[in-house]
Write a protein that holds these residues in place. Structure first.
Motif, PDB file in Angstrom:
ATOM      1  N   SER A   1       2.053   2.954   2.334  1.00 24.05           N
ATOM      2  CA  SER A   1       1.648   3.875   3.425  1.00 24.05           C
ATOM      3  C   SER A   1       0.748   4.992   2.927  1.00 24.05           C
ATOM      4  O   SER A   1       0.837   6.144   3.384  1.00 24.05           O
ATOM      5  N   ARG A   2      -0.125   4.691   1.959  1.00 23.35           N
ATOM      6  CA  ARG A   2      -1.015   5.700   1.377  1.00 23.35           C
ATOM      7  C   ARG A   2      -2.404   5.105   1.168  1.00 23.35           C
ATOM      8  O   ARG A   2      -2.560   3.893   1.061  1.00 23.35           O
TER       9      ARG A   2
ATOM     10  N   HIS B   1       0.815  -1.216   0.000  1.00 29.18           N
ATOM     11  CA  HIS B   1       0.000   0.000   0.000  1.00 29.18           C
ATOM     12  C   HIS B   1       0.849   1.266   0.000  1.00 29.18           C
ATOM     13  O   HIS B   1       0.298   2.364  -0.181  1.00 29.18           O
TER      14      HIS B   1
ATOM     15  N   ARG C   1      -2.388   6.801  -3.605  1.00 31.00           N
ATOM     16  CA  ARG C   1      -1.459   5.852  -4.212  1.00 31.00           C
ATOM     17  C   ARG C   1      -1.617   5.830  -5.742  1.00 31.00           C
ATOM     18  O   ARG C   1      -0.631   5.831  -6.488  1.00 31.00           O
TER      19      ARG C   1
END
Length: 221
Positions: A11-12, A9, A17
């Motif tokens: 971190s989004r 992912h 993303r």
């Protein structure tokens, strides 16, 4: 828990993303190589390679699908015009990831992702060839050697052209000979002129001196 979930992912959230990958893909198509982290480079590789495969067939439907992912009409134009012409014969593997070390700030793994066909220094000016599983040997070497024989016969008429060049050089030598004949009569004409001038005054001076003294003595007597 995230057991068995291999999708990164980054971190989004989903919208962030997708927007980030679209911007990175547009930069990769425009500049042909970009520097990013290893995790983002691997995610970008999975995102952009299916779009490059779509660009091999230039249709309106494929252009609209690529535009839905890239969100830039300039990137779509470069993808179908420049990139598709280079990767037309490649079955896959359009990008290459080269690790560049760690970043100074947070010690993250950095990498350079680039399009394989646009790096002439790394490939040595040749396109990479992937070995297939074909077992039959290609019979292309035999017909190539046959047309090399008639090329030797075409070299023979070359010395024939050089022969008339020697005849042209000999012609200006004949024109220089009459120049010597013109100079010879000039020397002969000058010699008698000098002899006549020197003899005439010598004969006139000798009788004048004794003649004047004898005449004076006869007149006094």
């Amino acid at each position: 828990m995230r057991h068995g979930k291999k999708f990164n992912h980054l971190s989004r959230q989903t919208g962030h993303r997708k927007a980030m990958l679209a911007n990175m893909a547009c930069s990769l198509i425009e500049h042909k190589r970009i520097n990013t982290t290893v995790a983002k480079a691997k995610a970008l590789k999975q995102f952009v390679e299916p779009l490059i495969t779509k660009s091999k067939e230039d249709t309106t439907h494929n252009r609209r699908i690529c535009f839905a992912y890239l969100r830039s009409k300039y990137a779509v134009t470069d993808l179908f015009r420049d990139v598709a012409a280079k990767v037309g014969d490649r079955p896959g593997g359009y990008t290459r990831i080269i690790k560049m070390g760690n970043r100074l700030g947070d010690n993250a793994d950095m990498a350079m992702i680039e399009l394989v066909d646009f790096n002439e220094l790394y490939n040595g000016g040749k396109k990479e060839e992937k070995k297939g599983r074909t077992r039959r040997p290609k019979k292309t070497a035999a017909p190539v050697a046959t047309p090399a024989a008639p090329k030797a016969e075409e070299v023979t008429p070359a010395p024939v052209v050089e022969t008339p060049a020697a005849e042209v050089v000999e012609t200006p030598v004949v024109e220089e000979t009459p120049v010597a004949e013109v100079e010879t009569p000039e020397v002969v004409e000058e010699t008698p002129a000098v002899a006549e001038v020197e003899e005439t005054p010598a004969a006139e001076e000798t009788p004048e001196a004794p003649a004047t003294e004898e005449d004076k003595k006869d007149e006094e007597a």
